[in-house]
Write a protein that holds these residues in place. Sequence first.
Motif, PDB file in Angstrom:
ATOM      1  N   PRO A  23       0.828  -1.192   0.000  1.00 57.15           N
ATOM      2  CA  PRO A  23       0.000   0.000   0.000  1.00 57.15           C
ATOM      3  C   PRO A  23       0.870   1.254   0.000  1.00 57.15           C
ATOM      4  O   PRO A  23       1.814   1.365   0.771  1.00 57.15           O
ATOM      5  CB  PRO A  23      -0.806  -0.082   1.289  1.00 57.15           C
ATOM      6  N   ILE A  25       0.754   5.221   0.543  1.00 54.27           N
ATOM      7  CA  ILE A  25      -0.098   6.285   1.071  1.00 54.27           C
ATOM      8  C   ILE A  25       0.633   7.618   0.975  1.00 54.27           C
ATOM      9  O   ILE A  25       1.859   7.679   0.949  1.00 54.27           O
ATOM     10  CB  ILE A  25      -0.554   6.012   2.518  1.00 54.27           C
ATOM     11  N   LEU A  30      -0.511   9.673   6.089  1.00 56.89           N
ATOM     12  CA  LEU A  30       0.312   9.142   7.173  1.00 56.89           C
ATOM     13  C   LEU A  30       0.213  10.024   8.415  1.00 56.89           C
ATOM     14  O   LEU A  30       0.044   9.530   9.532  1.00 56.89           O
ATOM     15  CB  LEU A  30       1.764   9.029   6.715  1.00 56.89           C
ATOM     16  N   LEU A  33      -3.213   9.532   9.995  1.00 55.01           N
ATOM     17  CA  LEU A  33      -3.270   8.294  10.773  1.00 55.01           C
ATOM     18  C   LEU A  33      -2.590   8.474  12.121  1.00 55.01           C
ATOM     19  O   LEU A  33      -3.093   8.021  13.149  1.00 55.01           O
ATOM     20  CB  LEU A  33      -2.613   7.146  10.007  1.00 55.01           C
ATOM     21  N   PRO A  39      -8.889   5.626   8.575  1.00 54.69           N
ATOM     22  CA  PRO A  39      -8.564   5.444   7.162  1.00 54.69           C
ATOM     23  C   PRO A  39      -9.715   5.849   6.240  1.00 54.69           C
ATOM     24  O   PRO A  39      -9.491   6.421   5.175  1.00 54.69           O
ATOM     25  CB  PRO A  39      -8.274   3.949   7.054  1.00 54.69           C
ATOM     26  N   THR A  52      -5.412  -0.832   0.871  1.00 60.30           N
ATOM     27  CA  THR A  52      -4.721  -0.370   2.077  1.00 60.30           C
ATOM     28  C   THR A  52      -5.183  -1.145   3.306  1.00 60.30           C
ATOM     29  O   THR A  52      -4.845  -0.785   4.426  1.00 60.30           O
ATOM     30  CB  THR A  52      -4.955   1.135   2.296  1.00 60.30           C
ATOM     31  N   LEU A  55      -2.937  -2.112   6.275  1.00 60.48           N
ATOM     32  CA  LEU A  55      -2.557  -1.096   7.257  1.00 60.48           C
ATOM     33  C   LEU A  55      -3.500  -1.062   8.447  1.00 60.48           C
ATOM     34  O   LEU A  55      -3.153  -0.515   9.493  1.00 60.48           O
ATOM     35  CB  LEU A  55      -2.521   0.290   6.607  1.00 60.48           C
ATOM     36  N   ASN A  56      -4.676  -1.652   8.313  1.00 61.09           N
ATOM     37  CA  ASN A  56      -5.683  -1.572   9.376  1.00 61.09           C
ATOM     38  C   ASN A  56      -5.189  -2.143  10.705  1.00 61.09           C
ATOM     39  O   ASN A  56      -5.555  -1.643  11.755  1.00 61.09           O
ATOM     40  CB  ASN A  56      -6.966  -2.277   8.947  1.00 61.09           C
ATOM     41  N   ARG A  57      -4.367  -3.166  10.665  1.00 57.89           N
ATOM     42  CA  ARG A  57      -3.896  -3.757  11.929  1.00 57.89           C
ATOM     43  C   ARG A  57      -2.944  -2.828  12.672  1.00 57.89           C
ATOM     44  O   ARG A  57      -2.753  -2.960  13.853  1.00 57.89           O
ATOM     45  CB  ARG A  57      -3.258  -5.108  11.688  1.00 57.89           C
ATOM     46  N   PHE A  58      -2.375  -1.865  11.977  1.00 57.78           N
ATOM     47  CA  PHE A  58      -1.472  -0.918  12.613  1.00 57.78           C
ATOM     48  C   PHE A  58      -2.192   0.309  13.141  1.00 57.78           C
ATOM     49  O   PHE A  58      -1.691   0.982  14.038  1.00 57.78           O
ATOM     50  CB  PHE A  58      -0.370  -0.467  11.647  1.00 57.78           C
ATOM     51  N   VAL A  59      -3.357   0.623  12.574  1.00 60.17           N
ATOM     52  CA  VAL A  59      -4.064   1.846  12.988  1.00 60.17           C
ATOM     53  C   VAL A  59      -5.274   1.544  13.864  1.00 60.17           C
ATOM     54  O   VAL A  59      -6.004   2.439  14.242  1.00 60.17           O
ATOM     55  CB  VAL A  59      -4.492   2.699  11.759  1.00 60.17           C
TER      56      VAL A  59
END
Length: 61
Positions: A23, A25, A30, A33, A39, A52, A55-59
């Motif tokens: 992904p 971005i 960034l 976030l 997102p 993207t 990236l959900n597991r990080f945000v």
Amino acid sequence: CQMQLDMFQKEAKQYVPSDKDMPIIHMSQLIGLALGISPAELGMTKRHMTSTAALNRFVGA
């Protein structure tokens, strides 16, 4: 630049073989976030060629 990296991943994979999408971005996304903006509010769920979702597991989405 972000759009070019996002759009041409398929072509890039011809030269650098990989089975995973990366992904891409924009810097403002960034920062958003990091500030806790979701997102979806940043347009990351509909406006990217490459998903993207990784990236959900990080945000925490």
